[in-house]
Motif scaffolding. Structure first.
Motif: not given
Length: 198
Positions: A1-21
């Motif tokens: 089986m292949g690897k399991i990964f998580t991926q996202a674009s993130t800000s320097i302070d660790g957020y994948v979205s800002g307030p209220d999306n």
């Protein structure tokens, strides 16, 4: 089986979205900042990437055989119009399952079962997990092999973190660094043997 990964674009302070999306225009600007066209497997999206980002993103697409996402993301995108743009089978982890179809399976039996279903669909390829609660549940269950960060030079200040609150973990690496315009693509391995306790 292949690897399991998580991926996202993130800000320097660790957020994948800002307030209220909010903040997606900043977090995903790198997807239109280059002159190399990369079309999603379904043909529904075309990105204009720099050469380094194009090589990174194309490799990620080729390596991924299935996805696990949360119901919040599924609803936010309106189910991507019927199929995820990556063209792979997508498991939706939810307490409110819908009827399964050829592109989506709705799982209410927990993260372990969702990943098991995704691995069966992915075969020898990798399984990708969306950030947030899905990623936290999977890493707490000891199921995530790698973390991919598309680190964008912006500070959002608040919003949805890449990982929901939970246990802390050490990462090994970066095992890969791809520098590009307006984004740095980082890949880390998860080190469970040194997991911190609360």
């Amino acid at each position: 089986m292949g690897k399991i990964f998580t991926q996202a674009s993130t800000s320097i302070d660790g957020y994948v979205s800002g307030p209220d999306n909010s903040g997606f225009d900043k977090l995903f600007r790198w997807l239109q900042d280059g002159d190399v066209a990369v079309t999603a497997p379904t043909g529904t999206m075309t990105f204009q990437l720099t050469p380094p980002s194009a090589a990174y993103f194309s490799g990620l697409i080729q390596a991924t055989g299935a996805l696990v996402v949360g119901r919040k993301l599924y609803d936010f995108t309106n189910g991507w119009g019927g199929q995820h743009p990556m063209g792979v089978h997508t498991i939706v982890l939810t307490h409110r399952p819908l009827e399964d179809n050829e592109h989506f399976t709705f799982c209410s039996e927990g993260i372990e079962k969702a990943i098991e279903l995704a691995q069966a669909k992915a075969g020898d390829k990798a399984v990708g997990l969306n950030a947030g609660e899905v990623a936290r549940q999977a890493i707490d269950a000891g199921l995530v092999d790698e973390v991919f960060l598309d680190l964008v030079p912006v500070i959002l200040g608040d919003g949805t973190p890449f990982f929901a609150p939970g246990r802390g973990y050490e990462l090994e690496g970066p095992v890969s660094v791809v520098e590009s315009a307006a984004v740095t693509h980082l890949r880390y391995e998860v080190r469970y043997e040194t997991a911190a306790t609360e």
